[in-house]
Write a protein that holds these residues in place. Structure first.
Motif, PDB file in Angstrom:
ATOM      1  N   GLU A   1     -75.037  -0.744  52.934  1.00  0.00           N
ATOM      2  CA  GLU A   1     -75.624   0.469  52.362  1.00  0.00           C
ATOM      3  C   GLU A   1     -74.939   1.717  52.922  1.00  0.00           C
TER       4      GLU A   1
ATOM      5  N   ARG B   1     -72.877   4.456  50.733  1.00  0.00           N
ATOM      6  CA  ARG B   1     -73.248   5.881  50.741  1.00  0.00           C
ATOM      7  C   ARG B   1     -72.057   6.745  51.156  1.00  0.00           C
TER       8      ARG B   1
ATOM      9  N   LEU C   1     -75.457   0.333  45.020  1.00  0.00           N
ATOM     10  CA  LEU C   1     -76.412   0.864  45.978  1.00  0.00           C
ATOM     11  C   LEU C   1     -77.847   0.675  45.484  1.00  0.00           C
TER      12      LEU C   1
ATOM     13  N   GLU D   1     -80.603  -1.495  47.444  1.00  0.00           N
ATOM     14  CA  GLU D   1     -81.878  -0.922  47.882  1.00  0.00           C
ATOM     15  C   GLU D   1     -83.053  -1.786  47.429  1.00  0.00           C
ATOM     16  N   ARG D   2     -82.976  -2.311  46.219  1.00  0.00           N
ATOM     17  CA  ARG D   2     -84.044  -3.200  45.732  1.00  0.00           C
ATOM     18  C   ARG D   2     -84.104  -4.468  46.586  1.00  0.00           C
TER      19      ARG D   2
ATOM     20  N   LEU E   1     -83.077  -4.826  49.674  1.00  0.00           N
ATOM     21  CA  LEU E   1     -83.573  -4.465  51.005  1.00  0.00           C
ATOM     22  C   LEU E   1     -85.096  -4.349  51.002  1.00  0.00           C
ATOM     23  N   ASN E   2     -85.626  -3.714  49.982  1.00  0.00           N
ATOM     24  CA  ASN E   2     -87.084  -3.596  49.889  1.00  0.00           C
ATOM     25  C   ASN E   2     -87.746  -4.967  49.817  1.00  0.00           C
TER      26      ASN E   2
ATOM     27  N   GLU F   1     -91.241  -2.411  44.459  1.00  0.00           N
ATOM     28  CA  GLU F   1     -90.869  -1.004  44.243  1.00  0.00           C
ATOM     29  C   GLU F   1     -92.094  -0.116  44.003  1.00  0.00           C
TER      30      GLU F   1
END
Length: 81
Positions: free
Chosen positions: A17, A21, A38, A42-43, A45-46, A77
């Motif tokens: 990540e 970035r 990214l 992020e999804r 990681l969540n 999410e």
């Protein structure tokens, strides 16, 4: 996947990540591919954080942490911090 494996995966994903970035910040082109990667990361990681929380909660309350399951990103999410 046990707790240590989840934490290792999270650490690797956080490094990826950061790299994404940085590429987006320095990219002179649109960076659309990086932004797409990214968002997917992020999804994921969540989902990993959610799985880790589930496992910890089950352990805390005397349940089998191996019964924790990855939930759909659409569900994860929607959580509020």
């Amino acid at each position: 996947m046990d707790q240590q494996e989840i934490l290792s995966r999270i650490a690797a994903m956080v490094e990826t990540e950061k790299a994404l970035r940085e590429r987006i910040a320095t990219e002179e082109t649109g960076g659309d591919e990086e932004r797409t990667q990214l968002a997917a990361l992020e999804r994921q990681l969540n989902q990993c954080w959610d799985l880790l929380r589930q496992r910890r909660a089950k352990s805390e309350f005397g349940q089998n942490p191996d019964e924790a399951a990855v939930r759909p990103s659409s569900q994860v999410e929607q959580y509020r911090s």
